[in-house]
Design a protein around this motif. Structure first.
Motif, short mmCIF file in Angstrom:
data_model
loop_
_atom_site.label_atom_id
_atom_site.label_comp_id
_atom_site.label_asym_id
_atom_site.label_seq_id
_atom_site.Cartn_x
_atom_site.Cartn_y
_atom_site.Cartn_z
N VAL A 290 53.61 65.55 73.91
CA VAL A 290 52.16 65.76 73.94
C VAL A 290 51.47 64.92 72.87
O VAL A 290 50.43 64.30 73.12
CB VAL A 290 51.83 67.27 73.78
CG1 VAL A 290 50.36 67.49 73.55
CG2 VAL A 290 52.32 68.04 74.99
N LEU A 291 52.05 64.88 71.68
CA LEU A 291 51.46 64.09 70.60
C LEU A 291 51.52 62.59 70.89
O LEU A 291 50.59 61.85 70.55
CB LEU A 291 52.14 64.42 69.27
CG LEU A 291 51.86 65.83 68.74
CD1 LEU A 291 52.68 66.10 67.48
CD2 LEU A 291 50.39 66.04 68.49
N PHE A 292 52.60 62.14 71.52
CA PHE A 292 52.68 60.73 71.91
C PHE A 292 51.63 60.41 72.96
O PHE A 292 51.01 59.35 72.93
CB PHE A 292 54.07 60.37 72.44
CG PHE A 292 55.11 60.25 71.37
CD1 PHE A 292 54.86 59.55 70.20
CD2 PHE A 292 56.35 60.83 71.53
CE1 PHE A 292 55.82 59.43 69.22
CE2 PHE A 292 57.32 60.72 70.56
CZ PHE A 292 57.05 60.02 69.40
N ALA A 293 51.42 61.32 73.90
CA ALA A 293 50.39 61.12 74.92
C ALA A 293 49.00 61.07 74.28
O ALA A 293 48.15 60.25 74.67
CB ALA A 293 50.44 62.23 75.96
N LEU A 294 48.76 61.91 73.28
CA LEU A 294 47.50 61.89 72.56
C LEU A 294 47.31 60.55 71.82
O LEU A 294 46.23 59.96 71.84
CB LEU A 294 47.44 63.06 71.57
CG LEU A 294 46.18 63.18 70.74
CD1 LEU A 294 44.99 63.50 71.64
CD2 LEU A 294 46.35 64.24 69.68
N ALA A 295 48.38 60.07 71.20
CA ALA A 295 48.31 58.78 70.50
C ALA A 295 48.05 57.63 71.47
O ALA A 295 47.29 56.70 71.16
CB ALA A 295 49.60 58.54 69.72
N ASN B 165 54.62 53.60 71.37
CA ASN B 165 54.59 54.99 71.83
C ASN B 165 55.28 55.16 73.18
O ASN B 165 55.90 56.19 73.43
CB ASN B 165 53.16 55.52 71.87
CG ASN B 165 52.65 55.88 70.50
OD1 ASN B 165 53.39 56.40 69.68
ND2 ASN B 165 51.40 55.59 70.25
N LEU B 166 55.17 54.17 74.05
CA LEU B 166 55.89 54.25 75.33
C LEU B 166 57.40 54.23 75.12
O LEU B 166 58.15 54.92 75.82
CB LEU B 166 55.47 53.11 76.25
CG LEU B 166 54.11 53.26 76.92
CD1 LEU B 166 53.79 52.02 77.73
CD2 LEU B 166 54.09 54.49 77.81
N ILE B 167 57.85 53.44 74.14
CA ILE B 167 59.27 53.43 73.80
C ILE B 167 59.70 54.82 73.32
O ILE B 167 60.75 55.34 73.71
CB ILE B 167 59.56 52.36 72.74
CG1 ILE B 167 59.39 50.97 73.34
CG2 ILE B 167 60.96 52.51 72.17
CD1 ILE B 167 59.41 49.85 72.33
N SER B 168 58.87 55.42 72.47
CA SER B 168 59.18 56.75 71.95
C SER B 168 59.19 57.80 73.06
O SER B 168 60.05 58.69 73.07
CB SER B 168 58.16 57.14 70.89
OG SER B 168 58.17 56.19 69.85
N VAL B 169 58.24 57.70 73.98
CA VAL B 169 58.19 58.64 75.10
C VAL B 169 59.44 58.51 75.97
O VAL B 169 60.04 59.52 76.37
CB VAL B 169 56.91 58.43 75.95
CG1 VAL B 169 57.00 59.13 77.28
CG2 VAL B 169 55.70 58.91 75.18
N VAL C 275 60.77 47.58 77.65
CA VAL C 275 59.43 47.81 77.12
C VAL C 275 59.31 47.23 75.71
O VAL C 275 58.28 46.65 75.35
CB VAL C 275 59.08 49.32 77.14
CG1 VAL C 275 57.80 49.60 76.37
CG2 VAL C 275 58.96 49.81 78.56
N GLY C 276 60.36 47.34 74.91
CA GLY C 276 60.34 46.76 73.57
C GLY C 276 60.19 45.25 73.60
O GLY C 276 59.40 44.67 72.85
N ILE C 277 60.94 44.60 74.48
CA ILE C 277 60.85 43.14 74.60
C ILE C 277 59.47 42.73 75.11
O ILE C 277 58.86 41.79 74.59
CB ILE C 277 61.97 42.61 75.52
CG1 ILE C 277 63.32 42.78 74.83
CG2 ILE C 277 61.74 41.16 75.89
CD1 ILE C 277 64.51 42.54 75.74
#
Length: 94
Positions: free
Chosen positions: A11-16, A43-47, A67-69
């Motif tokens: 949820v916090l990643f989505a908020l960010a 944040n997409l990497i973290s999700v 996604v990182g690349i």
């Protein structure tokens, strides 16, 4: 308890990501938009990592790498565009 922490993290990643998307739309300058795009990539990497943990699978590890690349290459390309006005320079001998 552990799953509740992971859901809270999602949820916090989505908020960010939402806040960074707002910065892309309303950003006062182009470098602010590039940084916000990079924040969305991280944040997409973290999700993807948290979803991989929640689902207990390794299927998303390739997604994390791709996604990182792509985030790295897009940040470099946008930075070069801001600095020079072109992404690919062509040398002409004529």
């Amino acid at each position: 308890m552990f799953e509740a922490i992971l859901i809270t993290a999602l949820v916090l990643f989505a908020l960010a990501i939402g806040i960074a998307a707002y910065r892309i739309i309303k950003g006062p300058s182009m470098p602010d938009r590039v940084v916000a795009l990079d924040v969305i990539g991280v944040n997409l990497i973290s999700v993807a990592a948290v979803v991989s943990i929640v689902l207990d699978t390794r299927a998303f590890l390739e997604v994390i790498l791709i996604v990182g690349i792509l985030a790295f290459i897009s940040t470099i390309a946008f930075s070069k565009f801001i600095e020079r006005g072109v992404i690919i320079e062509r040398k002409r001998d004529r």
